[in-house]
Design a protein around this motif. Structure first.
Motif, PDB file in Angstrom:
ATOM      1  N   ASP A  75     103.764 -15.297  31.633  1.00 53.51           N
ATOM      2  CA  ASP A  75     102.609 -15.385  30.737  1.00 53.51           C
ATOM      3  C   ASP A  75     102.839 -16.432  29.657  1.00 53.51           C
ATOM      4  O   ASP A  75     102.094 -17.406  29.530  1.00 53.51           O
ATOM      5  CB  ASP A  75     102.349 -14.006  30.123  1.00 53.51           C
ATOM      6  CG  ASP A  75     101.031 -13.960  29.353  1.00 53.51           C
ATOM      7  OD1 ASP A  75     100.359 -14.999  29.276  1.00 53.51           O
ATOM      8  OD2 ASP A  75     100.681 -12.883  28.841  1.00 53.51           O
ATOM      9  N   ASP A 123      94.443  -7.430  27.556  1.00 49.46           N
ATOM     10  CA  ASP A 123      95.285  -8.601  27.784  1.00 49.46           C
ATOM     11  C   ASP A 123      95.603  -8.739  29.274  1.00 49.46           C
ATOM     12  O   ASP A 123      95.600  -9.839  29.832  1.00 49.46           O
ATOM     13  CB  ASP A 123      96.578  -8.457  26.974  1.00 49.46           C
ATOM     14  CG  ASP A 123      97.473  -9.686  27.076  1.00 49.46           C
ATOM     15  OD1 ASP A 123      96.944 -10.782  27.357  1.00 49.46           O
ATOM     16  OD2 ASP A 123      98.685  -9.548  26.881  1.00 49.46           O
ATOM     17  N   THR A 128      94.563 -12.395  30.936  1.00 50.86           N
ATOM     18  CA  THR A 128      95.656 -13.315  31.266  1.00 50.86           C
ATOM     19  C   THR A 128      95.569 -13.889  32.678  1.00 50.86           C
ATOM     20  O   THR A 128      95.660 -15.108  32.857  1.00 50.86           O
ATOM     21  CB  THR A 128      97.020 -12.633  31.046  1.00 50.86           C
ATOM     22  OG1 THR A 128      97.195 -12.384  29.655  1.00 50.86           O
ATOM     23  CG2 THR A 128      98.157 -13.519  31.535  1.00 50.86           C
ATOM     24  N   THR A 147     101.018 -15.638  23.604  1.00 53.98           N
ATOM     25  CA  THR A 147     100.585 -14.577  24.513  1.00 53.98           C
ATOM     26  C   THR A 147     101.704 -14.264  25.497  1.00 53.98           C
ATOM     27  O   THR A 147     102.382 -15.159  25.997  1.00 53.98           O
ATOM     28  CB  THR A 147      99.334 -15.008  25.290  1.00 53.98           C
ATOM     29  OG1 THR A 147      99.627 -16.195  26.031  1.00 53.98           O
ATOM     30  CG2 THR A 147      98.174 -15.270  24.359  1.00 53.98           C
ATOM     31  N   VAL A 151     101.940  -9.512  33.044  1.00 54.67           N
ATOM     32  CA  VAL A 151     101.101  -8.485  32.422  1.00 54.67           C
ATOM     33  C   VAL A 151     100.708  -7.395  33.409  1.00 54.67           C
ATOM     34  O   VAL A 151     100.504  -6.240  33.019  1.00 54.67           O
ATOM     35  CB  VAL A 151      99.844  -9.103  31.779  1.00 54.67           C
ATOM     36  CG1 VAL A 151     100.202  -9.964  30.588  1.00 54.67           C
ATOM     37  CG2 VAL A 151      99.051  -9.911  32.778  1.00 54.67           C
ATOM     38  N   TYR A 201      90.138 -14.618  24.293  1.00 54.43           N
ATOM     39  CA  TYR A 201      91.571 -14.341  24.209  1.00 54.43           C
ATOM     40  C   TYR A 201      92.005 -14.315  22.751  1.00 54.43           C
ATOM     41  O   TYR A 201      91.524 -15.078  21.933  1.00 54.43           O
ATOM     42  CB  TYR A 201      92.323 -15.454  24.934  1.00 54.43           C
ATOM     43  CG  TYR A 201      93.538 -15.026  25.713  1.00 54.43           C
ATOM     44  CD1 TYR A 201      93.843 -13.697  25.922  1.00 54.43           C
ATOM     45  CD2 TYR A 201      94.385 -15.980  26.252  1.00 54.43           C
ATOM     46  CE1 TYR A 201      94.944 -13.325  26.653  1.00 54.43           C
ATOM     47  CE2 TYR A 201      95.493 -15.624  26.992  1.00 54.43           C
ATOM     48  CZ  TYR A 201      95.773 -14.293  27.190  1.00 54.43           C
ATOM     49  OH  TYR A 201      96.873 -13.937  27.912  1.00 54.43           O
ATOM     50  N   ALA A 261      92.839  -9.097  21.591  1.00 48.16           N
ATOM     51  CA  ALA A 261      93.698  -8.061  22.180  1.00 48.16           C
ATOM     52  C   ALA A 261      95.155  -8.320  21.865  1.00 48.16           C
ATOM     53  O   ALA A 261      95.917  -7.410  21.506  1.00 48.16           O
ATOM     54  CB  ALA A 261      93.477  -7.997  23.690  1.00 48.16           C
ATOM     55  N   VAL A 262      95.568  -9.581  21.981  1.00 53.67           N
ATOM     56  CA  VAL A 262      96.971  -9.939  21.763  1.00 53.67           C
ATOM     57  C   VAL A 262      97.393  -9.663  20.333  1.00 53.67           C
ATOM     58  O   VAL A 262      98.407  -9.007  20.076  1.00 53.67           O
ATOM     59  CB  VAL A 262      97.206 -11.429  22.111  1.00 53.67           C
ATOM     60  CG1 VAL A 262      98.627 -11.837  21.754  1.00 53.67           C
ATOM     61  CG2 VAL A 262      96.934 -11.677  23.582  1.00 53.67           C
ATOM     62  N   PRO A 277      87.430  -7.689  25.087  1.00 52.45           N
ATOM     63  CA  PRO A 277      88.655  -6.882  25.020  1.00 52.45           C
ATOM     64  C   PRO A 277      88.552  -5.727  24.043  1.00 52.45           C
ATOM     65  O   PRO A 277      89.153  -4.675  24.265  1.00 52.45           O
ATOM     66  CB  PRO A 277      89.737  -7.888  24.603  1.00 52.45           C
ATOM     67  CG  PRO A 277      89.006  -9.025  24.007  1.00 52.45           C
ATOM     68  CD  PRO A 277      87.687  -9.097  24.715  1.00 52.45           C
TER      69      PRO A 277
END
Length: 627
Positions: free
Chosen positions: A21, A115, A119, A225, A303, A365, A368-369, A424
């Motif tokens: 990732d 995530d 991803t 990430t 992930v 993106y 969530a991260v 997310p």
């Protein structure tokens, strides 16, 4: 806990699973940072952006996760569920504090699933989009190829993490070597870019660009990430192997590549259209598309395998119903969860088709991260204070330092909510609702079932005094009960309806502890229930949340310890209660959540599979419980 292999094999396996990732972030991170905010292409801005990227990776991955948080393992297992288990076992002032922290951890786990969906979509799309650079005529094939690659990725999950790691380990070793060499070549041509390694350029960037620099963090987070996936996958390969691979191989390669991309953009501003692929010689771009596609498959693997680990821990800790979980190797912790695999696949395909490009997905993106990063920090420092017993001043300073970084990234990503970041968050709310509903519903049903079953000790006394005496049938009956000291419904119904008790009755209670693994010496506790002449005995089988719940195996250990009467495990009959859960009027849960719990209960795996019972020696007796 992890494969019984040499250090070299573990390092190679970790490259093939853990670092995919974060290792493919150079495909889109710098491009997104500069293009999304319309920054001028000049020395000051590029040095500032690279400084922010390098120091973000250093602080969040090198220091926070690899050097600090990964020390908070739960018997070698990592990830947010392991932190939740540690917090559940911690001594906290007030029950509500623990409830709130566990709920926070559950929401973090829910964000991790988000995530796990984004991803694969953004990674594979960004790699296949290299076709636009290598051969523009192939642009129309980007989406079909990306979907075909993703389909293959989810199909091969059934072969297991260990097999995937062995397959992709050498590929990722080549990938990181090329990242380093391509970046180094450009750095040699433009050595001044090395000045960007100084944090002063990142600080000056904030001073010069004001609010725009803060929003830039929303894209810079793309470079980090994979940090939580790295932590969640710790149980597969061990902390030491991950640490060595990161510091000696992955981190230097990523740093060189980001520096090289920045140097290229400074010399050729038009390269910002796709600095990663334009960093490569023209003759190598098409082969690099192929290698990048494979590498992004590995990125997705990190992930996906992390999602399997989190799911298994959630099941064992009582946050999800029993799901079909397959062990894919002799190594503990390496599992495959078919239901999660295919749910992820459907969601990933929907994302690819819905957003259509990696640039579109980049807007979704980050939320969530960054949310998971902050929650990990909070739970970790609760562990530092309550379990490790460190002074409060260390906890406050450490938490403040990490949270300053985490929350800065999180707030910087809030503007993305209206541009896809809602996805997310919405997904996390759904998963959070499912996890908490199952946890609460299970507690209510267990309490109601205990009332219906009665006490095992009362049953033992009744068997001795009942008139006329019950018929003692030859053979061994093994009956599973939901609670220690509880009466198995299957045994109770058999006595009430058939007036029969076997000569040897083994009541088994299965207990899942808040540690990943239980040593075989501590697996079983045998109790004769007060009498050594009635053939009725109790076995408490204890498992860690990462252990396979093998009841026949636990019984063999009990026989070795000694039971009041000899039994033949191979000839035993297993009595299983098939409980139908009915919605009632009991307080403690709203009506819609009861309906949701019942729907989730219907997905629960057969206990015969969960407890590894021999299918040809099962007797099922039905009953019902309302709640």
């Amino acid at each position: 806990m992890h494969p019984a292999a040499g250090p070299g094999a573990l390092l190679l396996g970790a490259l093939g699973v853990v670092f995919g990732d974060i290792g493919t972030s150079p495909l889109y991170a710098l491009q997104t940072v500069v293009r999304s905010d319309g920054l001028p292409i000049n020395e000051a801005s590029m040095y500032g952006v690279i400084s922010l990227i390098v120091w973000s990776v250093t602080i969040i991955v090198s220091i926070k996760y690899v050097s600090v948080i990964m020390r908070a393992d739960n018997e070698g297992e990592g990830g947010i569920m392991a932190l939740i288990a540690l917090v559940q076992g911690a001594k906290l002032r007030g029950r509500m504090a623990k409830v709130a922290l566990v709920a926070l951890g559950i929401f973090g786990a829910a964000l991790f699933y988000g995530d796990g969906m984004i991803t694969p979509a953004i990674s594979v799309l960004s790699a296949v989009e290299g076709l636009k650079v290598a051969s523009p005529a192939l642009t129309s094939f980007v989406l079909p190829i990306a979907l075909a690659v993703l389909t293959l990725l989810f199909v091969i999950q059934r072969f297991g993490t260990h097999a995937v790691g062995r397959l992709f380990g050498p590929v990722m070793a080549i990938w990181f070597a090329i990242l380093a060499l391509a970046g180094l070549a450009e750095v040699v041509r433009e050595p001044g870019i090395l000045r960007a390694l100084s944090p002063t350029y990142g600080i000056q960037f904030f001073i010069d660009h004001g609010a725009v620099s803060f929003l830039t963090l929303g894209a810079v987070v793309l470079a980090v990430t994979g940090a939580e996936a790295l932590y969640a996958d710790m149980g597969h390969f061990g902390w030491l192997s991950i640490r060595k691979a990161w510091f000696f191989f992955v981190f230097p390669a990523l740093t060189l590549n980001y520096l090289g991309q920045a140097a290229l953009v400074l010399n050729s501003p038009e390269a910002i259209e796709n600095p990663f692929f334009l960093l490569m010689p023209e003759w190598s771009r098409l082969p690099m598309v192929l290698l990048a596609t494979v590498a992004t498959v590995v990125a997705s693997q990190a992930v996906i395998s992390g999602a399997f680990s989190v799911t298994r821990q959630a099941v064992q800790l009582g946050f999800l119903p029993r799901l079909r979980i397959r062990h894919t190797s002799s190594a503990e912790g390496q599992v495959y969860v078919p239901a999660i695999n295919w749910l992820l696949y459907v969601a990933v395909v929907a994302l690819v088709v819905g957003f259509g490009s990696s640039e579109g997905l980049a807007s979704a993106y980050g939320i969530a991260v960054t949310g998971t990063l902050a929650i990990d920090t909070v739970l970790f420092f609760v562990v530092v204070r309550t379990i490790w017993g460190k002074p409060m001043w260390i906890v406050v300073l450490g938490a403040a330092a990490f949270l300053l970084v985490d929350l800065s990234f999180f707030v910087a990503n809030l503007p993305k909510i209206t541009h896809g970041g809602w996805f997310p968050l919405a997904l996390a709310l759904v998963v959070f609702t499912l996890l908490t509903t199952w946890q609460r519903g299970s507690a209510l049903v267990t309490a109601r079932r205990a009332q219906t079953e009665g006490k095992l000790s009362d049953f033992v006394e009744d068997v001795r005094t009942i008139e006329p005496p019950v018929f003692r049938a030859p053979g061994t009956a093994v009956c599973l009960t939901s609670s220690v000291g509880g009466m198995p419904l299957a045994l109770k119904e058999n006595v009430e309806h058939n007036h029969v008790v076997h000569e040897a009755v083994v009541v088994v209670s299965v207990q899942t502890l808040r540690i990943p693994h239980v040593h075989p010496d501590d697996r079983v506790v045998v109790d004769d229930l007060g009498y050594r002449d009635d053939g009725i005995m109790h076995v408490l089988a204890r498992f860690g949340f990462q252990d396979e719940h093998n009841v026949p195996g636990a019984l063999r250990l009990a026989v070795e310890k000694g039971l009041e009467v000899p039994i033949e495990i191979a000839e035993a009959t297993y009595f299983v209660s098939r409980i139908t859960i009915v919605r009632g009027n009991a307080p403690g849960m709203s009506g819609w959540r009861k309906q949701l719990f019942l729907a989730m209960a219907n997905t629960s795996t057969n206990p015969v599979d969960v407890f590894c019972l021999p299918e040809h020696r099962i007797v099922t007796i039905g009953s019902y419980v309302d709640f």
